[in-house]
Design a protein around this motif. Sequence first.
Motif, PDB file in Angstrom:
ATOM      1  N   GLY A 294       0.834  -1.198   0.000  1.00  0.00           N
ATOM      2  CA  GLY A 294       0.000   0.000   0.000  1.00  0.00           C
ATOM      3  C   GLY A 294       0.868   1.247   0.000  1.00  0.00           C
ATOM      4  N   VAL A 295       0.648   2.151  -0.960  1.00  0.00           N
ATOM      5  CA  VAL A 295       1.452   3.371  -1.081  1.00  0.00           C
ATOM      6  C   VAL A 295       0.626   4.548  -0.563  1.00  0.00           C
ATOM      7  N   LEU A 296       1.105   5.170   0.499  1.00  0.00           N
ATOM      8  CA  LEU A 296       0.400   6.287   1.130  1.00  0.00           C
ATOM      9  C   LEU A 296       1.099   7.596   0.801  1.00  0.00           C
ATOM     10  N   ARG A 297       0.343   8.555   0.251  1.00  0.00           N
ATOM     11  CA  ARG A 297       0.931   9.849  -0.110  1.00  0.00           C
ATOM     12  C   ARG A 297      -0.147  10.920  -0.187  1.00  0.00           C
ATOM     13  N   VAL A 298       0.255  12.163   0.063  1.00  0.00           N
ATOM     14  CA  VAL A 298      -0.641  13.282  -0.176  1.00  0.00           C
ATOM     15  C   VAL A 298      -0.310  13.848  -1.547  1.00  0.00           C
ATOM     16  N   GLY A 299      -1.335  13.977  -2.392  1.00  0.00           N
ATOM     17  CA  GLY A 299      -1.130  14.465  -3.751  1.00  0.00           C
ATOM     18  C   GLY A 299      -0.643  13.369  -4.676  1.00  0.00           C
ATOM     19  N   PRO A 300      -0.550  13.663  -5.966  1.00  0.00           N
ATOM     20  CA  PRO A 300      -0.120  12.665  -6.955  1.00  0.00           C
ATOM     21  C   PRO A 300       1.323  12.222  -6.709  1.00  0.00           C
TER      22      PRO A 300
END
Length: 322
Positions: free
Chosen positions: A33-39
């Motif tokens: 699972g890749v968690l990030r804010v924005g693209p």
Amino acid sequence: MTTRRALLGTAAAVVLAPHAYAAQQSGKVARIGVLRVGPLPSSFIEPFRQALRELGHIEGQTIAIEYASAASVAQLADIAADLVRSKVDVVLASGTPSVLPARNATRTIPVVFVAAIDPVAAGVVASLARPGANVTGVSAVHGDATAKRLQLLKELLPKASRIAFLVRATSPATAQYVKSAELAARALGIQLQVLSVREAGDIEAAFGAAQGASAVLLVDDAVLTSQRTLIAELALKHRLPTISGLSETVEAGGLMSYGPHYGDLYRRAAAQVHKILKGAKPADLPVEQPTTFELIINLGTAKALGLSIPQPLLARADKVIE
């Protein structure tokens, strides 16, 4: 120009990590699972995916990468909790805003971060060599890069008297960044104007407040990275040269960057994920750091700003964008 590649320290302690290891042993597809804010920039995720392929992982057969992007920092905690409830095998916390929400969401699922953060100072790991608990990763912070970026601005603009420093107010790394920048600015005889934003919507007003400064130093943060095109446009509008730690900001129209090659950092994160899926425990996988940084200059932006880049500075650039 030839780009210097970041060289990262490694160590080799391996202990079983039951959660992710069981997924591989059972023959089921391991979920990342890749968690990030924005693209998530393609220059980050593609090296990550390629490195996993080179290590023998096949998307759709042995692994699945699931992207969980937040529109704002405020959403990250809930999205991290959703990832944990979905029982992914590993969480990749991409960018500084994602690190603490991922760490706080689980004490059992392995978390690998890539972020411009001192993880020891932020309380994320016990030490770089022995992180402890379920979190390890790759830090983009090594040495005093903030001071170096200010020195580069001073070399470009010898008469600069005030430089604005754009930071994210709620980042766990902000206090350390500001302290470092203030010490460097004092040594260079520069007044530092700290401009704090909470979300992307605050950036335009921050550039308005920077009017009269000689340049803008950008903190390395996923919120600002997601708005790199807007930042480049605002910098041109207000006639403000910028420097950051990410080459992606220069490719988007910023003037300069000095920092590690983030594609390499994500390749190293992939190697850590690989080790975890094969049984390594995050607690015993050292946090890695870059030892080489690269200077990138956008000559097109310099021309648009009416700036002439000093030849000694240009000669030191690892990459020049015409």
